[in-house]
Design a protein around this motif. Sequence first.
Motif, PDB file in Angstrom:
ATOM      1  N   MET A  48       0.892  -1.465   0.271  1.00 29.27           N
ATOM      2  CA  MET A  48      -0.161   0.304   0.067  1.00 29.27           C
ATOM      3  C   MET A  48       0.553   1.276  -0.152  1.00 29.27           C
ATOM      4  N   PRO A  73      -3.125  -0.131  -3.486  1.00 29.37           N
ATOM      5  CA  PRO A  73      -4.052   0.776  -2.666  1.00 29.37           C
ATOM      6  C   PRO A  73      -3.232   1.842  -2.274  1.00 29.37           C
ATOM      7  N   ALA A 103     -10.726  -4.629  -3.495  1.00 24.41           N
ATOM      8  CA  ALA A 103     -11.143  -3.616  -2.807  1.00 24.41           C
ATOM      9  C   ALA A 103     -11.676  -4.504  -1.406  1.00 24.41           C
ATOM     10  N   VAL A 222      -8.586   1.573  -3.214  1.00 28.86           N
ATOM     11  CA  VAL A 222      -8.247   0.098  -4.186  1.00 28.86           C
ATOM     12  C   VAL A 222      -8.506   0.182  -5.111  1.00 28.86           C
TER      13      VAL A 222
END
Length: 224
Positions: A48, A73, A103, A222
């Motif tokens: 992320m 993400p 997601a 996401v």
Amino acid sequence: MEPVILTHTGPSAPGRDTTGWATHEARLRDVPLRVLRGLLPATARATMIVCELRRTAPVPPLLGLPPATVSAPVVLVPEGLGPSHHRPDVVLGVDARDPAPAAIDFAFGCARVRGGSRLHAVHAWQLPPDAPRLPFGLPEVDRATWEDQEVQLLADVLRPWRAKYAEVQVLEDVRLFTPAEAVLRCSTHTALSVIGRSSRTAGWGAVTQSLLAGTTCPVAVVPS
């Protein structure tokens, strides 16, 4: 995708809330944290990417890159958030008619690594366009029937992930609001809100912009 969390500190302000949130998340996942001092590399691949969400600029340019070019993400942490590591739930915004599998999987994973956190899955729905023009109002039985259909849609979408993440407690929630408002109403005291971003959208998208403008918790966007 590299098992690393990327975050960013600007040249003037260290972004302590953002870095603190990213540090805690890296510990939960047992992955390295890499702090960037400049722009995000165009080739960045990560678990992320964590950025600060400033109230004066609620729709960030993502460190010099357009959102559509980022495949990881992106978690946007509101400035002034303060300690939020022990907030309970993870909220997931779901469009049961057009779900975003990436997601959904990310949100379930976030709830699992928090150990005991509940996943609050929210699906927003709207009445048919002609409902306000009905001469005698909307019959309650019709509304109940439509709402039952929305509840079933959400249950059907989440079923594979509930089996995959059997240890995660899930609250399925159907609300008669816009998507952004439904998520905002559920995420006042949550650890994280998660929504999907369509690959067809060049920017952040209208729902994402509305959510970022009003959020009080970190928001994960996401890509599909």
